[in-house]
Design a protein around this motif. Structure first.
Motif, PDB file in Angstrom:
ATOM      1  N   SER A 168       0.808  -1.221   0.000  1.00  0.00           N
ATOM      2  CA  SER A 168       0.000   0.000   0.000  1.00  0.00           C
ATOM      3  C   SER A 168       0.838   1.266   0.000  1.00  0.00           C
ATOM      4  O   SER A 168       0.504   2.245  -0.677  1.00  0.00           O
ATOM      5  CB  SER A 168      -0.927   0.006   1.222  1.00  0.00           C
ATOM      6  OG  SER A 168      -1.880  -1.024   1.149  1.00  0.00           O
ATOM      7  N   PHE A 169       1.952   1.254   0.767  1.00  0.00           N
ATOM      8  CA  PHE A 169       2.698   2.494   0.990  1.00  0.00           C
ATOM      9  C   PHE A 169       4.178   2.415   0.632  1.00  0.00           C
ATOM     10  O   PHE A 169       4.809   3.443   0.413  1.00  0.00           O
ATOM     11  CB  PHE A 169       2.581   2.916   2.458  1.00  0.00           C
ATOM     12  CG  PHE A 169       1.171   3.030   2.959  1.00  0.00           C
ATOM     13  CD1 PHE A 169       0.251   3.831   2.319  1.00  0.00           C
ATOM     14  CD2 PHE A 169       0.757   2.319   4.079  1.00  0.00           C
ATOM     15  CE1 PHE A 169      -1.056   3.945   2.781  1.00  0.00           C
ATOM     16  CE2 PHE A 169      -0.539   2.421   4.553  1.00  0.00           C
ATOM     17  CZ  PHE A 169      -1.457   3.230   3.903  1.00  0.00           C
ATOM     18  N   GLY A 170       4.760   1.219   0.655  1.00  0.00           N
ATOM     19  CA  GLY A 170       6.156   1.088   0.256  1.00  0.00           C
ATOM     20  C   GLY A 170       7.103   0.601   1.325  1.00  0.00           C
ATOM     21  O   GLY A 170       8.166   0.064   1.009  1.00  0.00           O
ATOM     22  N   LEU A 171       6.755   0.786   2.617  1.00  0.00           N
ATOM     23  CA  LEU A 171       7.601   0.308   3.711  1.00  0.00           C
ATOM     24  C   LEU A 171       6.767  -0.557   4.645  1.00  0.00           C
ATOM     25  O   LEU A 171       5.535  -0.439   4.698  1.00  0.00           O
ATOM     26  CB  LEU A 171       8.219   1.478   4.479  1.00  0.00           C
ATOM     27  CG  LEU A 171       9.240   2.332   3.714  1.00  0.00           C
ATOM     28  CD1 LEU A 171       9.649   3.553   4.533  1.00  0.00           C
ATOM     29  CD2 LEU A 171      10.467   1.513   3.349  1.00  0.00           C
ATOM     30  N   SER A 172       7.467  -1.387   5.432  1.00  0.00           N
ATOM     31  CA  SER A 172       6.758  -2.411   6.198  1.00  0.00           C
ATOM     32  C   SER A 172       6.380  -1.978   7.605  1.00  0.00           C
ATOM     33  O   SER A 172       5.794  -2.756   8.347  1.00  0.00           O
ATOM     34  CB  SER A 172       7.632  -3.665   6.307  1.00  0.00           C
ATOM     35  OG  SER A 172       8.739  -3.420   7.143  1.00  0.00           O
ATOM     36  N   GLY A 173       6.696  -0.766   8.015  1.00  0.00           N
ATOM     37  CA  GLY A 173       6.361  -0.325   9.364  1.00  0.00           C
ATOM     38  C   GLY A 173       5.119   0.538   9.388  1.00  0.00           C
ATOM     39  O   GLY A 173       4.576   0.949   8.356  1.00  0.00           O
ATOM     40  N   GLY A 174       4.645   0.815  10.612  1.00  0.00           N
ATOM     41  CA  GLY A 174       3.535   1.741  10.761  1.00  0.00           C
ATOM     42  C   GLY A 174       3.887   3.111  10.231  1.00  0.00           C
ATOM     43  O   GLY A 174       5.051   3.511  10.174  1.00  0.00           O
ATOM     44  N   THR A 175       2.881   3.867   9.882  1.00  0.00           N
ATOM     45  CA  THR A 175       3.119   5.119   9.154  1.00  0.00           C
ATOM     46  C   THR A 175       3.443   6.307  10.046  1.00  0.00           C
ATOM     47  O   THR A 175       4.035   7.278   9.583  1.00  0.00           O
ATOM     48  CB  THR A 175       1.882   5.482   8.315  1.00  0.00           C
ATOM     49  OG1 THR A 175       0.765   5.693   9.196  1.00  0.00           O
ATOM     50  CG2 THR A 175       1.545   4.378   7.337  1.00  0.00           C
ATOM     51  N   ASP A 176       3.070   6.247  11.345  1.00  0.00           N
ATOM     52  CA  ASP A 176       3.191   7.421  12.208  1.00  0.00           C
ATOM     53  C   ASP A 176       3.735   7.026  13.567  1.00  0.00           C
ATOM     54  O   ASP A 176       3.634   5.863  13.981  1.00  0.00           O
ATOM     55  CB  ASP A 176       1.828   8.093  12.393  1.00  0.00           C
ATOM     56  CG  ASP A 176       1.341   8.785  11.137  1.00  0.00           C
ATOM     57  OD1 ASP A 176       1.235  10.010  11.145  1.00  0.00           O
ATOM     58  OD2 ASP A 176       1.068   8.092  10.135  1.00  0.00           O
ATOM     59  N   SER A 177       4.263   7.996  14.273  1.00  0.00           N
ATOM     60  CA  SER A 177       4.676   7.753  15.650  1.00  0.00           C
ATOM     61  C   SER A 177       3.436   7.680  16.531  1.00  0.00           C
ATOM     62  O   SER A 177       2.386   8.253  16.219  1.00  0.00           O
ATOM     63  CB  SER A 177       5.583   8.877  16.148  1.00  0.00           C
ATOM     64  OG  SER A 177       4.830  10.050  16.423  1.00  0.00           O
ATOM     65  N   PHE A 178       3.587   7.000  17.673  1.00  0.00           N
ATOM     66  CA  PHE A 178       2.440   6.925  18.571  1.00  0.00           C
ATOM     67  C   PHE A 178       2.118   8.281  19.172  1.00  0.00           C
ATOM     68  O   PHE A 178       0.960   8.553  19.517  1.00  0.00           O
ATOM     69  CB  PHE A 178       2.691   5.895  19.676  1.00  0.00           C
ATOM     70  CG  PHE A 178       1.470   5.675  20.525  1.00  0.00           C
ATOM     71  CD1 PHE A 178       0.326   5.113  19.983  1.00  0.00           C
ATOM     72  CD2 PHE A 178       1.450   6.056  21.854  1.00  0.00           C
ATOM     73  CE1 PHE A 178      -0.816   4.930  20.749  1.00  0.00           C
ATOM     74  CE2 PHE A 178       0.319   5.876  22.634  1.00  0.00           C
ATOM     75  CZ  PHE A 178      -0.818   5.299  22.071  1.00  0.00           C
ATOM     76  N   ASP A 179       3.103   9.152  19.299  1.00  0.00           N
ATOM     77  CA  ASP A 179       2.827  10.499  19.783  1.00  0.00           C
ATOM     78  C   ASP A 179       1.835  11.199  18.863  1.00  0.00           C
ATOM     79  O   ASP A 179       0.942  11.917  19.319  1.00  0.00           O
ATOM     80  CB  ASP A 179       4.117  11.314  19.866  1.00  0.00           C
ATOM     81  CG  ASP A 179       5.094  10.740  20.879  1.00  0.00           C
ATOM     82  OD1 ASP A 179       4.648  10.149  21.873  1.00  0.00           O
ATOM     83  OD2 ASP A 179       6.313  10.880  20.663  1.00  0.00           O
ATOM     84  N   ASP A 180       1.981  10.993  17.550  1.00  0.00           N
ATOM     85  CA  ASP A 180       1.022  11.559  16.606  1.00  0.00           C
ATOM     86  C   ASP A 180      -0.341  10.895  16.744  1.00  0.00           C
ATOM     87  O   ASP A 180      -1.382  11.565  16.738  1.00  0.00           O
ATOM     88  CB  ASP A 180       1.528  11.393  15.172  1.00  0.00           C
ATOM     89  CG  ASP A 180       2.611  12.394  14.814  1.00  0.00           C
ATOM     90  OD1 ASP A 180       2.710  13.425  15.508  1.00  0.00           O
ATOM     91  OD2 ASP A 180       3.352  12.145  13.854  1.00  0.00           O
ATOM     92  N   VAL A 181      -0.338   9.570  16.846  1.00  0.00           N
ATOM     93  CA  VAL A 181      -1.605   8.843  16.979  1.00  0.00           C
ATOM     94  C   VAL A 181      -2.379   9.361  18.181  1.00  0.00           C
ATOM     95  O   VAL A 181      -3.602   9.532  18.135  1.00  0.00           O
ATOM     96  CB  VAL A 181      -1.345   7.331  17.113  1.00  0.00           C
ATOM     97  CG1 VAL A 181      -2.621   6.581  17.485  1.00  0.00           C
ATOM     98  CG2 VAL A 181      -0.771   6.776  15.818  1.00  0.00           C
ATOM     99  N   GLU A 182      -1.664   9.634  19.262  1.00  0.00           N
ATOM    100  CA  GLU A 182      -2.322  10.083  20.486  1.00  0.00           C
ATOM    101  C   GLU A 182      -2.948  11.467  20.325  1.00  0.00           C
ATOM    102  O   GLU A 182      -3.807  11.857  21.120  1.00  0.00           O
ATOM    103  CB  GLU A 182      -1.318  10.092  21.629  1.00  0.00           C
ATOM    104  CG  GLU A 182      -1.960  10.172  23.008  1.00  0.00           C
ATOM    105  CD  GLU A 182      -0.944  10.127  24.117  1.00  0.00           C
ATOM    106  OE1 GLU A 182      -1.275   9.632  25.202  1.00  0.00           O
ATOM    107  OE2 GLU A 182       0.196  10.587  23.903  1.00  0.00           O
ATOM    108  N   ARG A 183      -2.546  12.210  19.297  1.00  0.00           N
ATOM    109  CA  ARG A 183      -3.143  13.522  19.057  1.00  0.00           C
ATOM    110  C   ARG A 183      -4.380  13.448  18.166  1.00  0.00           C
ATOM    111  O   ARG A 183      -5.012  14.465  17.875  1.00  0.00           O
ATOM    112  CB  ARG A 183      -2.108  14.462  18.438  1.00  0.00           C
ATOM    113  CG  ARG A 183      -1.036  14.925  19.425  1.00  0.00           C
ATOM    114  CD  ARG A 183      -0.176  16.029  18.837  1.00  0.00           C
ATOM    115  NE  ARG A 183       0.885  15.490  18.005  1.00  0.00           N
ATOM    116  CZ  ARG A 183       2.084  15.149  18.449  1.00  0.00           C
ATOM    117  NH1 ARG A 183       2.363  15.289  19.730  1.00  0.00           N
ATOM    118  NH2 ARG A 183       3.009  14.676  17.647  1.00  0.00           N
TER     119      ARG A 183
END
Length: 917
Positions: free
Chosen positions: A360-375
């Motif tokens: 879908s995106f090109g890399l195998s990790g999550g797209t954002d830091s959890f600090d961002d998710v928490e916002r």
């Protein structure tokens, strides 16, 4: 964040907007007592020990906001006297031992600094305590009713297990449910112990009185349990761990922990730790020296290669190993043995994440830091129970929801965050793809998509639009069992959020079509333009184990080299060959299920299993045992005599995460340091040293004499990690990948400029909903879902060798009251669970958390045999097992404790042991 400037005793200090005067005073270097205050909590202002003068008024500094230009006084004689009187009043109600010289508590330290002696404490005591809990002890005589523990439980942990009871001077903390602490809702995160200022709440034993703010020198490391990556401070004495405390400056945990990371270190001192190599002779494993064990391994590996070529050898690496150990394992297999037959435990959990996110995106990790998710203001949590499986993340997500974020939970069970959800979707297991398509259908139909983003940064919209026409809410309701109004409401909540975020777990991946599930879920973020932009926080998998991300990052995969370069790509192989100085095989190797099939077929002649109890955790466990029996050489690197170790020919005793040097990568791609706090027992070695020793016995030199050198060498092969080093991590604490340059920061948020796909765009996927591998029928009418529980971890080899076993002593089968009645099962009774593949024995627990027709159990008690039930069906793209859909039936069993049941196949002989593995 905007800062403001104020004056404290004539010194100018800058603090963030919204900070309290207490924060400003401490920024100025002045110490104030604040017995009801903890910077992790909302202020209370109840103790009056932090009095200061601001703008001519005497105020409690902890509850008074800092204002621009204000002048604060702290050091006048009258203020000192007011603070002293407030402390004396509090101390006077306590017994003298509260202020004894040996008491390390915050109140005792404050009194000592003020010259307030034990004679001030005049309380008679006699209120008693509660020592029912293995990790939290209550001394009511020392409670000052400051409320810090109650607020910690509510605001940081989100369990709301504590309250204050009584009136006036008799007020004291107590479990909200009444009764003993051990029978309460407490999840033993340790937060109440960590914040208590008096010692009323303590951890028993040598850790008594230690908190993250008041501790002796400690070793900073990263937790070796789940994939959150909590930073921990390990306190030791006489070569043993006395306490594990959450790091206040931990980048993910922020001074918090869970029952496993904080308390479950008792396994280190277990009498069952393997301390010498074991070698099978005449059907029995016997202790030998390392030289003899290594010689046997080397001869066996040479014999396997001679008989069947390099591809007759395979290795299974582990999330329990550091990045550097995983790197060394895959290098050994490729550069010494000459095969790509190396895989790791991510195959069994998040390999569909790697495949789906990459597509879908090109890399195998999550797209954002959890600090961002928490916002985020709109959270979609799918197929995950972070409250139990990732407690620190679960607590942070709940805190965000309690502060106003909207929450949609999609999970068949009513657990954890579901109780706080605005909408809880309960799809039938195996219908995820249809559910996600139904949500996408509503987003398109109601104009809740980002047309500019789709036009400029995505592909595949026409194909997806055509497919979604077949997934209107009513049809999706028929497939999934989710009512159409709930589906529409959930889509609107996600679609109307200003900054939506998706968090998901193994309930998405562990399916026959798990990769399709990941890609269909990613579609939602792409449709909303919520990836690589400030309009959302992407798609983020919760990794189940401590280093499951890092094991794959390091190339412990049959088709990928370090940094996810394809082994079939000549340029990628050439880069590794230039560093290693040997050819790299170009044909992809065997995945874990294929390794077992090859062993049963007589094609695999040597298998090295590192840190994984495959006989307990892999699906269709009877077939796994057959594979190990058929393989001429099985080497197992382990802490304990596991089911797999019992079937091995050589067992190598290895170090635990508290005894290792290296790095882990957590669920949001942060590299963090792992440091040894104690030495391994007896002759146990780190996996890093063990791999070097096997290579040396084979006559090979792997280079990389230290873990730091191994990470540096990995960075020469993998550009994603070129900017990382132990030195940098020691200096900066945590660095996310990609990090391509030592002089530049890592990329916490991916894809701001372009996606990592060949065309630079996000790819929408138009995968139809396909049925799961198994279906209930008249013979097997129920669907089994397996997963984790809060007190244990994976096969339980660590958590069952400590006091966590007292918190969760048996393996339960959760089932709905209607099903319990239908099959004549009573709560608390033993039951036999049968599938088409095997049987397991558990204790019934009847409740509403599971839906009718579904049952749930964990895999923390191998003796129960849960993974003898699960099938060989696996994700069609990655071979990840379908743990979440198994057709079963329930049969009432005789009243026998489940741990009394023997495994279905006899244990191979080991030295005498009391293990219940």
């Amino acid at each position: 964040m905007t800062g403001i400037e104020i004056q404290v005793d004539g010194t100018s200090v800058a603090v963030p907007e919204g900070a309290s005067l207490l924060a400003a005073v401490r920024a100025a270097g002045s110490g104030l007592p604040a017995l009801c205050s903890d910077d992790r909590l909302s202020p209370a202002g109840s103790c009056r020990t932090c009095l200061v003068r601001a703008a001519g008024q005497t105020v409690a500094a902890c509850v008074t906001p800092a204002a621009p230009g204000v002048h604060v006084e702290t050091a006048t004689d009258d203020l000192r006297q007011l603070r002293r009187e407030a402390v004396e009043v509090i101390a006077s109600a306590l017994p003298p031992r509260a202020l004894a010289d040996g008491n390390p508590g915050e109140l005792a330290e404050v009194c000592r600094s003020m010259g307030i002696g034990p004679d001030t404490a005049q309380g008679a005591g006699g209120r008693g305590g509660d020592d029912s809990h293995p990790y939290v002890q209550l001394d009511r005589d020392l409670c000052i009713a400051c409320g810090r523990c109650v607020r910690m439980c509510a605001e940081v942990q989100g369990t709301f297990a504590l309250t204050l009871v009584g009136r006036g001077a008799d007020t004291v903390v107590a479990p909200g449910t009444g009764g003993p602490w051990a029978e309460s809702d407490c999840v033993a995160c340790g937060g109440c112990v960590d914040t208590c200022p008096t010692g009323a709440l303590t951890e028993p034993g040598p850790a008594r009185g230690l908190t993250s703010a008041r501790r002796p020198p400690a070793t900073r490391t990263t937790c070796g349990y789940c994939g959150v990556g909590c930073a921990l401070d390990v306190v030791t004495a006489d070569g043993e761990v006395t306490a594990v405390l959450p790091a206040r400056d931990g980048p993910v945990n922020q001074g918090h922990a869970c029952v496993k990371g904080r308390f479950a270190h008792g396994y280190l001192a277990s009498s069952e730790r393997l301390t010498r190599p074991l070698l099978r002779r005449d059907g029995r494993l016997e202790p030998v020296g390392w030289d003899e064990a290594l010689g046997h391994v080397a001869r066996g590996l040479r014999a396997a290669v001679a008989a069947g070529g390099p591809d007759a050898v395979a290795a299974i690496s582990s999330a329990r190993a550091t990045n550097e150990e995983n790197y060394l394992v895959q290098k050994f297999m490729r550069a010494v043995i000459g095969t790509n037959n190396v895989d790791n435990c991510s195959r069994l959990c998040h390999s569909p994440s790697a495949a789906g996110l990459t597509a879908s995106f090109g890399l195998s990790g999550g797209t954002d830091s959890f600090d961002d998710v928490e916002r985020s203001d709109g959270l979609l949590v799918v197929g995950a129970n972070p409250v139990e499986a990732h407690p620190v993340v679960g607590a942070r997500l709940l805190r965000r929801v309690l502060r106003g974020a909207k929450l949609v939970v999609a999970d068949p069970r009513a657990v954890g965050l579901a109780a706080h959800a605005d909408v809880h979707l309960r799809p039938r297991p195996g219908t995820n793809v249809a559910l996600f398509h139904g949500l996408a259908h509503v987003l398109l139909a109601e104009g809740l998509t980002d047309e500019e983003f789709l036009r400029e940064r995505a592909t595949g919209l026409p194909e997806l639009t055509e497919l979604l026409a077949d997934y209107p809410p009513d049809r999706v309701a028929d497939i999934t069992g989710v009512p159409a109004p709930d589906l529409i409401a959930a889509a609107r909540l996600y679609g109307e959020a200003r900054r939506p975020a998706i968090v998901y777990g193994l309930g998405v991946t562990e399916h026959l079509h798990g990769t399709d599930g990941v890609r269909s879920l990613a579609n939602l973020a792409i449709l909303r333009g919520a990836v690589g932009t400030d309009r959302g926080h992407g798609v983020n998998p919760l990794r189940g184990q401590n280093n499951v991300q890092g094991a794959s990052d390091m190339g412990a995969l049959p088709d990928l080299l370090p940094g996810y370069g394809q082994v079939t790509d000549p340029a990628v192989r050439a880069r590794a060959e230039a560093v290693w100085g040997v050819p790299v095989p170009e044909r992809p190797g065997l995945r874990i299920p294929d390794m077992f099939a090859a062993a049963r077929a007589g094609e695999l002649r040597a298998l090295w299993v590192i840190g994984e109890d495959v006989c307990a955790t892999d699906p269709d466990a009877n077939k796994v045992a057959e594979a190990l029996q058929a393989c001429p050489l099985v080497v197992c690197s382990e802490l304990f005599p596991s089911e797999t170790a019992r079937r091995a020919d050589v067992v190598l005793p290895v170090a635990s995460w508290l005894e290792k040097d290296g790095t882990f990568v957590n669920f949001d791609r942060r590299f963090q340091r792992v440091r040894p706090a104690v030495t391994p027992p007896g002759e146990a070695r780190s996996d890093f040293d063990a791999v070097h020793a096997v290579a040396s016995a084979m006559g090979a030199d792997l280079g990389c004499p230290t873990p730091a050198a191994a990470l540096a060498e990995c960075g020469r092969i993998a550009p994603l990690f070129a900017g990382l080093s132990h030195e940098r991590l020691d200096r900066e604490g945590a660095v996310p990948w990609p990090c391509r340059d030592p002089a530049r920061p890592g990329e916490a948020k991916l894809y701001r400029d372009r996606f990592a796909t060949a065309d630079g765009r996000a790819h929408l996927a138009a995968a139809p909903c396909l049925p799961p591998g198994e279906h209930p029928d008249d013979d097997y009418p129920l669907v089994l879902v397996t997963g984790r529980r809060w007190a244990h971890y994976n096969s339980g080899s660590m958590t069952r060798r400590g006091a966590n076993l007292a918190l969760d002593p048996v393996d339960h089968l959760d089932l709905h009251p209607g099903d319990a009645h239908r099959y004549a099962v009573r709560d608390g009774e033993p039951v036999t669970l049968e599938s088409r593949h095997g049987r397991a024995r558990l204790i019934a627990r009847v409740g509403e958390q599971t839906a009718p027709g579904q049952v749930f159990c964990s895999f923390h008690f191998p003796a129960s045999g849960v993974n003898r039930l699960t099938s060989h069906h696996a994700d069609t793209v990655t071979s990840c097992p379908e743990y979440k859909v198994t057709a079963v039936r329930v049969v009432a069993s005789p009243t026998v404790h489940p741990r009394a049941f023997p495994p279905s196949t006899a244990h191979a002989a080991l030295p005498p042991s009391s293990s219940d593995d």
